[in-house]
Scaffold this active site. Structure first.
Site, PDB file in Angstrom:
ATOM      1  N   ARG A  69       0.611   5.373  -4.642  1.00  0.00           N
ATOM      2  CA  ARG A  69       0.153   6.677  -5.137  1.00  0.00           C
ATOM      3  C   ARG A  69       0.572   7.806  -4.193  1.00  0.00           C
ATOM      4  O   ARG A  69       0.991   8.879  -4.641  1.00  0.00           O
ATOM      5  CB  ARG A  69      -1.363   6.663  -5.313  1.00  0.00           C
ATOM      6  CG  ARG A  69      -1.820   5.609  -6.339  1.00  0.00           C
ATOM      7  CD  ARG A  69      -3.258   5.789  -6.740  1.00  0.00           C
ATOM      8  NE  ARG A  69      -4.156   5.669  -5.595  1.00  0.00           N
ATOM      9  CZ  ARG A  69      -5.457   5.986  -5.635  1.00  0.00           C
ATOM     10  NH1 ARG A  69      -5.984   6.468  -6.744  1.00  0.00           N
ATOM     11  NH2 ARG A  69      -6.226   5.814  -4.586  1.00  0.00           N
ATOM     12  N   THR A  92     -10.646  -6.289  -6.393  1.00  0.00           N
ATOM     13  CA  THR A  92     -11.793  -6.129  -7.291  1.00  0.00           C
ATOM     14  C   THR A  92     -12.323  -4.701  -7.214  1.00  0.00           C
ATOM     15  O   THR A  92     -12.764  -4.144  -8.230  1.00  0.00           O
ATOM     16  CB  THR A  92     -12.904  -7.125  -6.915  1.00  0.00           C
ATOM     17  OG1 THR A  92     -13.183  -7.020  -5.507  1.00  0.00           O
ATOM     18  CG2 THR A  92     -12.477  -8.558  -7.214  1.00  0.00           C
ATOM     19  N   ASN A 131     -10.476  -2.004  -6.596  1.00  0.00           N
ATOM     20  CA  ASN A 131      -9.542  -1.172  -7.356  1.00  0.00           C
ATOM     21  C   ASN A 131      -9.913  -1.169  -8.830  1.00  0.00           C
ATOM     22  O   ASN A 131      -9.924  -0.116  -9.487  1.00  0.00           O
ATOM     23  CB  ASN A 131      -8.112  -1.700  -7.221  1.00  0.00           C
ATOM     24  CG  ASN A 131      -7.531  -1.550  -5.835  1.00  0.00           C
ATOM     25  OD1 ASN A 131      -6.672  -2.330  -5.450  1.00  0.00           O
ATOM     26  ND2 ASN A 131      -7.982  -0.572  -5.064  1.00  0.00           N
ATOM     27  N   ASP A 142       0.831  -1.201   0.000  1.00  0.00           N
ATOM     28  CA  ASP A 142       0.000   0.000   0.000  1.00  0.00           C
ATOM     29  C   ASP A 142       0.868   1.254   0.000  1.00  0.00           C
ATOM     30  O   ASP A 142       1.959   1.271   0.579  1.00  0.00           O
ATOM     31  CB  ASP A 142      -0.891  -0.013   1.242  1.00  0.00           C
ATOM     32  CG  ASP A 142      -2.072   0.926   1.120  1.00  0.00           C
ATOM     33  OD1 ASP A 142      -2.396   1.346  -0.013  1.00  0.00           O
ATOM     34  OD2 ASP A 142      -2.679   1.241   2.159  1.00  0.00           O
TER      35      ASP A 142
END
Length: 252
Positions: free
Chosen positions: A36, A80, A82, A33
């Site tokens: 981004r 799923t 995402n 994680d």
């Protein structure tokens, strides 16, 4: 080498030595994680560059595991949710990155996939299947959880179990009377893998987000604040130290 880097190296060596012959996890699950957020914090032009850095960093993880004798690694690449909710341009970049990485597998590691490949672009599904089929038959195993959701995995497992029972002529009353946890586990995406001993999540979040819900029932959990692309060998060693210090009870 700067004084700071020298101190880091010395601390890393001391930490590695402290593990000694302590118990190591046979299977590590990793929720990668923070890609981004790492890209934004680094001032990069696109968050997709964080996905590229995160994908490249998997090789480092596999090197660390090879050194430490850890033979099973499962990484959570895309859920799923995402696939349903992320920006299409970002998803397209992520899929291309996955295809590229699948075409250059880590030497000595076999690849398997957990998830619903039908949710992926045909080219991505094909690249993953090809890499899994052409990899070595034995040796350490990297499992890519993509198009994956823990609840959906259980739904699919029950569907498969019921389908097999019907084909064998087993009635529902008989199935209900004899059904065991092992029967369900045999129909999971990871049916041929040991359950994870240790699950690590980076980025500071403190939840599993549907990752290996059934399999992690007795896993040790470790959360750290660093974003995945910045996750260092010393962070991994700290996770292993934490694991070694725990007394696993398996519900006892």
């Amino acid at each position: 080498m700067t004084p700071r880097n020298l101190l880091y190296r010395l601390y890393e060596r001391r930490l590695r030595a402290s593990l000694g012959r302590t118990t190591r996890p046979a299977h590590v699950g990793l929720i990668m994680d923070g890609n981004r957020r790492w890209a934004r914090a680094a001032g990069l032009a696109s968050v997709s560059m964080g996905h590229q850095a995160g994908a490249d960093h998997i090789d480092d993880l596999l090197d660390w595991c090879t050194e430490l004798g850890i033979e099973h690694v499962t990484v959570f690449v895309a859920s799923t949710e995402n696939l349903a909710r992320r920006d299409q341009g970002e998803l397209d970049f992520l899929m291309r990155t996955i295809e590229q990485r699948a075409s250059t597998p880590r030497a000595g590691w076999r690849l398997r996939v957990a998830g619903r490949l039908e949710l992926l672009p045909d080219s991505t599904a094909h690249a993953l299947k090809l890499a899994a089929d052409q990899g070595p038959g034995t040796g350490p195993c990297l499992t890519i959880a993509i198009g994956y959701g823990g609840r959906q995995e259980l739904v699919d497992a029950f569907r498969s179990l019921l389908t097999d029972a019907a084909a064998a002529g087993t009635g529902m009353d008989e199935l209900a009377a004899t059904l065991s946890a092992d029967d369900i586990a045999a129909h999971l995406y990871t049916a041929d893998l040991p359950d994870p001993d240790l699950v690590i999540r980076t980025s500071g979040e403190r939840r599993l987000s549907g990752f290996l819900l059934w399999q992690s029932a007795y896993s040790e959990l470790y959360f750290c604040d660093v974003y995945w692309p910045a996750f260092r060998r010393v962070d991994f060693l700290r996770a292993l130290r934490s694991y070694a210090e725990r007394q696993r009870r398996f519900g006892a």
